[in-house]
Scaffold this active site. Structure first.
Site, PDB file in Angstrom:
ATOM      1  N   TYR A 165      21.232 -41.317 -22.080  1.00 60.69           N
ATOM      2  CA  TYR A 165      21.755 -40.231 -22.915  1.00 60.69           C
ATOM      3  C   TYR A 165      23.060 -39.766 -22.291  1.00 60.69           C
ATOM      4  O   TYR A 165      23.826 -40.578 -21.797  1.00 60.69           O
ATOM      5  CB  TYR A 165      20.692 -39.136 -23.059  1.00 60.69           C
ATOM      6  CG  TYR A 165      20.919 -38.277 -24.277  1.00 60.69           C
ATOM      7  CD1 TYR A 165      21.015 -38.845 -25.554  1.00 60.69           C
ATOM      8  CD2 TYR A 165      21.066 -36.905 -24.162  1.00 60.69           C
ATOM      9  CE1 TYR A 165      21.251 -38.068 -26.672  1.00 60.69           C
ATOM     10  CE2 TYR A 165      21.295 -36.114 -25.282  1.00 60.69           C
ATOM     11  CZ  TYR A 165      21.391 -36.705 -26.520  1.00 60.69           C
ATOM     12  OH  TYR A 165      21.633 -35.938 -27.641  1.00 60.69           O
ATOM     13  N   LYS A 176       3.142 -53.484 -43.430  1.00 57.01           N
ATOM     14  CA  LYS A 176       4.256 -54.419 -43.585  1.00 57.01           C
ATOM     15  C   LYS A 176       5.111 -54.432 -42.317  1.00 57.01           C
ATOM     16  O   LYS A 176       5.544 -55.492 -41.851  1.00 57.01           O
ATOM     17  CB  LYS A 176       5.099 -53.982 -44.780  1.00 57.01           C
ATOM     18  CG  LYS A 176       6.047 -55.044 -45.292  1.00 57.01           C
ATOM     19  CD  LYS A 176       5.292 -56.060 -46.130  1.00 57.01           C
ATOM     20  CE  LYS A 176       6.224 -57.030 -46.800  1.00 57.01           C
ATOM     21  NZ  LYS A 176       5.523 -57.858 -47.796  1.00 57.01           N
TER      22      LYS A 176
END
Length: 407
Positions: A56, A111
């Site tokens: 970060y 999926k």
């Protein structure tokens, strides 16, 4: 009391009945789905302040600035080229129909884990609270910077055709409606091998498709493009033909492309003398109609959970029988196609998925069977470890050959 189960997130629950209510019998489907079937996992460690400063701020700012100057670097320094959005509006979910976006999420999660399991592709479910075609298109266009591809899923026809077309026109990443094209790819692969088994080519075959929705339309067009001799498509009112005055624009176009024999009337009458039956409708085909088909016919009855023709009946007349179910041989399963198709497209950063890439996927899938070809083995199992690498490589090569690869 129901047997205790352990939530994969760490919580303990005892109420996994058929409706998630404590006085219902234990149901393993509810147990498996509790807490969802997927989670986000970091691929880099954040163990101390040095790791944090790289993952970060301030380290991340260097990468952001580089991408701002050279946008193509987003593929190298983010997950964009490895992730697909699985987009639905919940209007055509499995055999359940229009159940809405929230109720579609278990399928979209499923999926996504199939993408990962069978293709090594990360995928994110995106269920949209709108059924307006233009709103869906605009929403996906705005989400597209985060993804390397878009898999449209369980969107009802005929809106699904318009949505896919408009997204393909506006985006420079692969957009693929699996209900259409995944089904078509696997069907072609199985049909190629069935024809090879009986000493015929695609051009020798006349097919009849039951169902003029997303899958039926796509299969018909794809098979004709691959060289099928002829195909007639039937909806609830009978064969889609030029003499009908009740066709929507999609079916009018289909009538122009199909049915060279000029058939009209019922599905049953069209099957007389046909070489191939392909079912994607969920209806029922009488045994007498199957018996009227040509010798050495093929019956691909793909409705789930109840095939249009039960395999026991089909085997009385057909040389090759396939279904959409995993408990019978020759399962026509989209998972054989879409993970490898997207993996290949993402590997070369393809701008779209072409007909040539889909043909290549079907050919590669058919080739996996090879010398093992038999009446009960015209298509490989989804768990055959050769499938995804073969499809991925073929799709990547086809993308390069067709000029849509960007690396």
């Amino acid at each position: 009391m129901a047997a205790e189960i352990v939530n994969p997130r760490g919580a303990s629950d005892t109420d996994d009945g058929a409706q998630g209510v404590s006085d219902e019998p234990f149901d393993p489907a509810f147990a498996l789905h509790r807490g969802g079937k997927m989670a986000v996992r970091a691929t880099v460690p954040v163990r101390d302040k040095d790791d944090l400063s790289l993952a970060y701020t301030p380290g991340v700012a260097k990468v952001c600035s580089a991408i701002a100057e050279r946008p193509e670097l987003v593929h190298d320094y983010t997950w964009k080229s490895q992730v697909v959005a699985v987009v639905t509006d919940g209007t055509a979910v499995l055999g359940l129909g229009d159940i809405g976006p929230e109720a579609s999420l278990p399928v979209m999660e499923g999926k996504a884990i199939l993408f990962k399991q069978f293709g090594g592709v990360d995928a994110v479910p995106v269920a949209l609270a709108t059924t307006d075609a233009d709103e869906i298109v605009e929403t996906v266009v705005r989400l597209a910077p985060s993804f390397g591809g878009v898999n449209l899923e369980d969107i009802s026809a005929p809106r699904c055709f318009e949505i896919e077309r408009k997204l393909q026109e506006r985006l420079d990443i692969p957009v693929f409606h699996d209900d259409q094209h995944g089904t078509a790819v696997v069907t072609l692969a199985a049909l190629r091998n069935a024809a090879r088994l009986t000493g015929r080519g695609l051009g020798d075959l006349r097919a009849v498709i039951s169902g003029a929705g997303a899958a039926g339309v796509a299969i018909a067009k794809f098979l004709l493009g691959a060289g099928l001799g002829d195909v007639a498509v039937a909806d609830r009112k009978g064969v889609v033909s030029r003499d009908r005055d009740d066709l929507n624009p999609v079916k009018r176009e289909l009538a122009e492309l199909t049915n060279k024999a000029g058939l009209s009337g019922s599905l049953e009458s069209a099957l007389a003398g046909a070489d191939v039956f392909i079912g994607v409708s969920g209806g029922t085909v009488p045994e007498a109609a199957v018996a009227s088909m040509a010798p050495d016919s093929f019956v691909f009855a793909m409705a789930n959970p109840n095939p249009e023709v039960h395999p026991d009946v089909a085997h009385r007349y057909a040389a090759v029988v396939a279904t959409g179910r995993s408990d019978f041989p020759n399962q026509i399963n989209n998972v054989l196609a879409f993970p490898g198709i997207f993996a290949g497209a993402l590997q070369v950063r393809a701008s779209r998925i072409t007909e040539g890439m889909k043909i290549a996927a079907a050919d590669a899938l058919a080739d996996v069977v090879g010398d093992e070809l038999a009446a009960d083995y015209v298509i490989p199992s989804p768990f055959d470890e050769r499938v995804a690498p073969a499809v991925t490589a073929a799709v990547a090569a086809a993308a390069r050959a067709e000029g849509v690869a960007r690396r």
